[in-house]
Design a protein around this motif. Structure first.
Motif, PDB file in Angstrom:
ATOM      1  N   ASP A  97      15.697  10.473 -45.725  1.00 34.10           N
ATOM      2  CA  ASP A  97      14.687   9.645 -46.396  1.00 34.10           C
ATOM      3  C   ASP A  97      14.147  10.298 -47.666  1.00 34.10           C
ATOM      4  O   ASP A  97      13.302   9.709 -48.351  1.00 34.10           O
ATOM      5  N   GLY A  98      14.587  11.510 -47.957  1.00 35.71           N
ATOM      6  CA  GLY A  98      14.129  12.208 -49.152  1.00 35.71           C
ATOM      7  C   GLY A  98      12.741  12.807 -49.017  1.00 35.71           C
ATOM      8  O   GLY A  98      12.132  13.195 -50.016  1.00 35.71           O
ATOM      9  N   ASP A  99      12.207  12.901 -47.801  1.00 40.14           N
ATOM     10  CA  ASP A  99      10.854  13.407 -47.591  1.00 40.14           C
ATOM     11  C   ASP A  99      10.901  14.910 -47.300  1.00 40.14           C
ATOM     12  O   ASP A  99      10.591  15.363 -46.194  1.00 40.14           O
ATOM     13  N   VAL A 100      11.250  15.678 -48.320  1.00 39.04           N
ATOM     14  CA  VAL A 100      11.387  17.126 -48.158  1.00 39.04           C
ATOM     15  C   VAL A 100      10.026  17.784 -47.972  1.00 39.04           C
ATOM     16  O   VAL A 100       9.902  18.790 -47.269  1.00 39.04           O
ATOM     17  N   GLU A 101       8.995  17.226 -48.571  1.00 40.15           N
ATOM     18  CA  GLU A 101       7.652  17.805 -48.438  1.00 40.15           C
ATOM     19  C   GLU A 101       7.196  17.787 -46.982  1.00 40.15           C
ATOM     20  O   GLU A 101       6.684  18.788 -46.461  1.00 40.15           O
ATOM     21  N   THR A 102       7.396  16.655 -46.316  1.00 40.90           N
ATOM     22  CA  THR A 102       7.045  16.586 -44.892  1.00 40.90           C
ATOM     23  C   THR A 102       7.921  17.515 -44.066  1.00 40.90           C
ATOM     24  O   THR A 102       7.447  18.184 -43.148  1.00 40.90           O
ATOM     25  N   LEU A 103       9.196  17.562 -44.395  1.00 41.55           N
ATOM     26  CA  LEU A 103      10.109  18.446 -43.678  1.00 41.55           C
ATOM     27  C   LEU A 103       9.659  19.899 -43.792  1.00 41.55           C
ATOM     28  O   LEU A 103       9.696  20.647 -42.814  1.00 41.55           O
ATOM     29  N   ASP A 104       9.217  20.312 -44.972  1.00 37.76           N
ATOM     30  CA  ASP A 104       8.758  21.688 -45.169  1.00 37.76           C
ATOM     31  C   ASP A 104       7.514  21.973 -44.329  1.00 37.76           C
ATOM     32  O   ASP A 104       7.404  23.034 -43.695  1.00 37.76           O
ATOM     33  N   ALA A 105       6.584  21.024 -44.299  1.00 38.76           N
ATOM     34  CA  ALA A 105       5.360  21.213 -43.511  1.00 38.76           C
ATOM     35  C   ALA A 105       5.685  21.288 -42.018  1.00 38.76           C
ATOM     36  O   ALA A 105       5.126  22.103 -41.280  1.00 38.76           O
ATOM     37  N   VAL A 106       6.594  20.436 -41.581  1.00 38.19           N
ATOM     38  CA  VAL A 106       6.995  20.445 -40.169  1.00 38.19           C
ATOM     39  C   VAL A 106       7.710  21.746 -39.826  1.00 38.19           C
ATOM     40  O   VAL A 106       7.474  22.346 -38.770  1.00 38.19           O
ATOM     41  N   TYR A 107       8.574  22.205 -40.711  1.00 43.86           N
ATOM     42  CA  TYR A 107       9.307  23.463 -40.519  1.00 43.86           C
ATOM     43  C   TYR A 107       8.330  24.620 -40.350  1.00 43.86           C
ATOM     44  O   TYR A 107       8.476  25.463 -39.449  1.00 43.86           O
ATOM     45  N   THR A 108       7.303  24.676 -41.175  1.00 46.67           N
ATOM     46  CA  THR A 108       6.305  25.742 -41.078  1.00 46.67           C
ATOM     47  C   THR A 108       5.555  25.685 -39.758  1.00 46.67           C
ATOM     48  O   THR A 108       5.397  26.697 -39.066  1.00 46.67           O
ATOM     49  N   ALA A 109       5.069  24.491 -39.405  1.00 46.12           N
ATOM     50  CA  ALA A 109       4.289  24.356 -38.174  1.00 46.12           C
ATOM     51  C   ALA A 109       5.121  24.688 -36.937  1.00 46.12           C
ATOM     52  O   ALA A 109       4.666  25.388 -36.031  1.00 46.12           O
TER      53      ALA A 109
END
Length: 513
Positions: free
Chosen positions: A301-313
């Motif tokens: 979906d191109g939502d890399v920002e959310t993916l990065d936040a989820v990866y961190t958490a």
């Protein structure tokens, strides 16, 4: 749901975090049960077979674990990518599933045949025990059956069915292994009888579980029209399989070296050490249960920002749950190893070395999966091979010089280097980077836990040492973490899931009444 302002997590992150965390709870429970069953199985076998014959069995079982990296030929990762991506195209889902099963059956049959033909050569090159050739031939059937079972599990995971996947892989599979091992020993059989029982039990599990897997996923594998999918399918699966070769050289060549350069008894000790290290891997395995399909969906979906936040958490949650496991084994590892027999205490220093590598490996989270889900499979392939070759050389030299400790040292160092490099690659290519100052809190709490348990270890003696010290250490860990402050995302996940499970428990109790 009432929330403080600091707990207002973006909606996209909420859905992803709750999905992954719920999968982790289910998987973690199943993985813990699996490790308990595995530990019980190893305990029964070690006591029932004796150190030498147990070493013969343990070495063969570890070879099965190595070959399982190849029997699916990388198709598990491809299923994790393609099934979520083709959610609106059921025909394509059926075809990729058909390719996965067909590939595994063919590869498993070839590997099994190779084990039958090469059993005598492998015995001469490694443990050189008369019971080993027949055992390794029977293990060939186990490899084929476990390969198909892994595709069952991958298909369930790919559609987000964490519960059934965990039950099949983390409960039924080790349950079959324990029952067949205990039954064979009770009937008076030795190594070959134990392996033959395992092969038969696993085959029955594969056949009986297949209809349930297809019904729950709604995916009935087919090869009709699969030629149209084959090129894209194998373009992802083959590099993933080749990465498995590099991963083998990097993470499990130590098993082969221990069998080839040391004794059967040393192979048994090493197997028990790896059993404890697998307990430390539970948090990583648990949170990675549903992270790959979630990551694939966000990336598509191109939502890399959310993916990065989820990866961190998610990575912070992995670290938080890993630290207490490592702390307990660090302080009480020798006592735990001696439960399997007097000869197993020699593995403590090997365990300590492995714990360092396990902590680093868990601390970077799902770097390997994220490379696959973001279509960087060739990058991972090259890295796996490069560091695999390095590990082969280092482990060989270290085993010759330091024995069991050298095997752990080479493997742990190589895994730590690879994971750190993968973090750097993800940051460079996709802007994904998990670390911030919040990661220092669980590390500080773990340090306090280790200090508490070490002090109690000198003050309390006898059978109560481990349970009393562990309970006190966990209390200190939780209290220290609470005093330092829990991250809002972690608090949101914990509170939401606790409410959900409490409500589900109340509903079930009411229905029961």
């Amino acid at each position: 749901m009432d929330e403080t302002p600091s707990e207002r997590v973006p909606e996209a992150e909420r859905d992803a975090l709750l999905s992954i965390a719920h999968g982790a709870v289910v998987t973690g429970g199943g993985a813990t049960l699996r490790q308990a069953l595995s530990a019980l199985t190893e305990f029964v076998l070690a006591r029932g077979l004796g150190p030498v014959l147990y070493g013969v069995y343990a070495f063969g079982w570890r070879i099965v674990g190595l070959l399982l990296r190849f029997v699916t030929l990388g198709t598990m990762g491809t299923l994790q990518r393609d099934v979520p991506a083709f959610s609106a195209e059921p025909a394509r889902r059926r075809r990729v599933a058909g390719l996965a099963y067909a590939t595994t059956l063919v590869a498993g049959a070839l590997i099994g045949a190779g084990m039958v033909v090469g059993a005598d050569w492998l015995n001469a090159a490694t443990v050189a025990h008369p019971a080993f050739p027949l055992a390794i031939r029977l293990f060939g059937a186990v490899v084929l059956c476990l390969g198909v079972l892994r595709i069952h599990v991958a298909l369930l995971r790919a559609v987000g069915l964490a519960g059934p996947a965990v039950f099949l892989n983390r409960v039924l599979r080790p349950g079959v292994r324990f029952v067949t091992a205990a039954g064979a020993l009770a009937a008076g059989y030795s190594v070959a009888g134990v392996v033959a029982g395992l092969a038969l039990g696993t085959a029955v599990l594969v056949v009986l579980s297949a209809p349930a897997v297809f019904d729950r996923t709604g995916i009935r594998p087919t090869l009709r029209g699969a030629g149209a999918e084959a090129r894209a399918f194998y373009d992802h699966a083959v590099p993933n399989a080749l990465s498995g070769v590099g991963k083998l050289l990097q993470s499990r060549v130590d098993v082969l070296l221990v069998g080839a350069l040391l004794t059967a008894t040393a192979a048994g000790v090493y197997n028990v050490v790896l059993l404890f290290i697998a307990i430390g891997a539970i948090p990583l395995v648990a949170f990675n249960q549903l992270l790959p399909p979630v990551a694939s969906g966000l990336y598509s979906d191109g939502d890399v920002e959310t993916l990065d936040a989820v990866y961190t958490a998610v990575t912070r949650l992995i670290v938080t749950t890993t630290v207490p496991i490592v702390a307990v084994q660090l302080v009480f590892g020798r006592e735990l190893l001696l439960l399997f027999g007097d000869s197993f205490g020699r593995g403590y220093l090997t365990l300590v070395v492995f714990l360092g590598g396990r902590l680093v490996g868990n601390a970077v989270g799902a770097t390997g999966w994220l490379l696959l889900m973001t279509n960087h499979q060739y990058v991972r392939l090259g890295l796996d091979w490069l560091l695999g070759a390095l590990n082969l050389v280092l482990s060989y030299l270290f085993v010759l010089e330091f024995g069991l400790v050298g095997a752990a040292l080479g493997t742990s160092a190589s895994l730590a280097v690879q994971n750190l490099i993968q973090v750097a690659i993800l940051r460079r290519l996709e802007g994904l980077y998990p670390f911030d100052v919040s990661f220092l809190k669980p590390l500080a709490a773990g340090t306090a836990m280790v200090g508490t348990m070490a002090a109690l270890r000198t003050a309390v003696s006898g059978p109560a040492t481990v349970p009393v010290g562990t309970a006190a250490g966990l209390l200190v860990f939780v209290a220290t973490l609470a005093a330092l402050g829990v991250d809002p995302r972690d608090r949101f996940v914990a509170r939401t899931l606790a409410r959900r499970y409490r409500a589900a428990a109340v509903d079930r109790l009411a229905a029961f009444r």
